[in-house]
Scaffold this motif. Sequence first.
Motif, PDB file in Angstrom:
ATOM      1  N   TRP A 151     -29.695   8.461 -19.630  1.00 46.56           N
ATOM      2  CA  TRP A 151     -30.134   9.332 -18.673  1.00 46.56           C
ATOM      3  C   TRP A 151     -30.646   8.343 -17.615  1.00 46.56           C
ATOM      4  N   ALA A 152     -31.358   7.256 -18.186  1.00 47.76           N
ATOM      5  CA  ALA A 152     -31.642   5.403 -17.725  1.00 47.76           C
ATOM      6  C   ALA A 152     -30.541   5.553 -16.771  1.00 47.76           C
ATOM      7  N   VAL A 153     -29.335   5.690 -17.424  1.00 44.99           N
ATOM      8  CA  VAL A 153     -27.959   4.974 -16.699  1.00 44.99           C
ATOM      9  C   VAL A 153     -27.542   5.998 -15.102  1.00 44.99           C
ATOM     10  N   VAL A 154     -27.439   7.182 -15.435  1.00 44.02           N
ATOM     11  CA  VAL A 154     -27.251   8.605 -14.806  1.00 44.02           C
ATOM     12  C   VAL A 154     -28.560   7.786 -13.207  1.00 44.02           C
ATOM     13  N   LEU A 155     -29.947   7.911 -13.728  1.00 41.81           N
ATOM     14  CA  LEU A 155     -30.687   7.675 -12.404  1.00 41.81           C
ATOM     15  C   LEU A 155     -30.609   6.435 -11.969  1.00 41.81           C
ATOM     16  N   VAL A 156     -29.734   4.935 -12.789  1.00 46.94           N
ATOM     17  CA  VAL A 156     -29.405   3.811 -11.699  1.00 46.94           C
ATOM     18  C   VAL A 156     -28.305   4.444 -11.244  1.00 46.94           C
TER      19      VAL A 156
END
Length: 458
Positions: A151-156
């Motif tokens: 999810w961090a990858v998605v948000l970034v």
Amino acid sequence: MTEPSGSFYNQAWRWHFYAGLFVIPFLIMLSLTGIVYLFKPQLDNLLYADLLLVPQGEQLLSADQQLALVKQAYPQAAISQYLPPVDVQHSAQFVVTEGERKLNVFLDPYQGTVLGTQDAVNNLQAIARALHGELLIGKFGDRLIELAAGWAVVLVVSGLYLWWPRGNGLRGVLWPRLANRGRLLWRDVHAVTGFWGALLLLFMLLTGMTWTGFWGETFAGVWNRFPAVMWNEVPKSAQQARSLNTAEGQTVAWAVENTPIPASDPHAAHTGQAMNSSAPVAAQVSLQQILDIARAQDVVAGYSVTLPKGGEGVYTIAVFADDPRNDATLHVDQYSGKVLADVRWQDYGAVAKSVEMGVVLHEGKFFGLANQLLMLAVCLLILLSSISGLVIWWMRRPQGSLGVPPLRHDLPLWKTALVIVAVLGVVFPLVGASLVVIGALDWLLFSRLARPRAVLER
């Protein structure tokens, strides 16, 4: 016709904030534990100098003599691993299990004196590593870490798309507007640290994801391929090399985790007899002979020797080097001393080489202190971006509640960002599955609960 679209965008906006609130605590934890592990060499020398350092003597005891001394000191313990001294001023280390406790036993390799022990599971570095990898709760913790990282990858990625400087909108993205105060200043801090740190954060997330139990193992299964002929003439056990790694410590490199561990032939020994022979079992190769093999095979200092477990177990010589070009994983028959498998950097594929190089950069090992300081800066950027994101949410939350801030209506790029999220949901299956679950819950529960509240407020 506009209401369904507005409802959809409101739902997507809620998902974005809920995902951010879910990810931020994990990013803070990963940054803090990562800093501890990043400076492992310095912290170890500071905290455990009495166990690690010894005055140089005239003559090293053989590995077999050292092993006998540890067996004498811990007669009821099972010895699983030996770490030879890395240089003339360092102690030797044995990993033993005594009852329910796993201990690191440090030995002066010149005097044969047991310098002391360290709990192999409950020490600063082991706890930091286990927290970093699986939250101290095993496979479920590993999946949570993987989900948060995905999810961090998605948000970034979606955040980069939405906030990428366009036209004259460079202020507040490339640099903060320091004249602002309150929420606007925190917003600039969040955007600027996110913008400049995005590529480094993606690097940290993706190199870390390769160690996860679901995505990472699947990725390794696709890309970590070795010629089958390397094991064609070798009896194989049911275990893979990944079984030698634990939450608290790493023995073999990522690139070889999915390779098979060979099996020793208790009847072959030096005579070349077949495995089904009825000849008596040969004597086991000594630990010192294994060190001699490592030296003859040019394995660099810093390697470990995992001792055989059971009648078909093998000795494993492994080094996960600061420079991955020095990686080595050798499996040795415990009866004959034959090297059954020898995997080096040149055997890795292009993807495995890239990942291994990324991992040592991630861990701050490749170019010394400068690498550590660069990764420290990344961790501090992540902390600042995470904390500023929490502050912004707190300042913008609906009055008197912990809900999601109102939807901004000046986001013409939001639809494309949602497409990016959907694509990444396919790339990272746990993220995609969570999207489906969150969407269903939001539609079935949260949005329906919000409607009566909205009616009452009219």
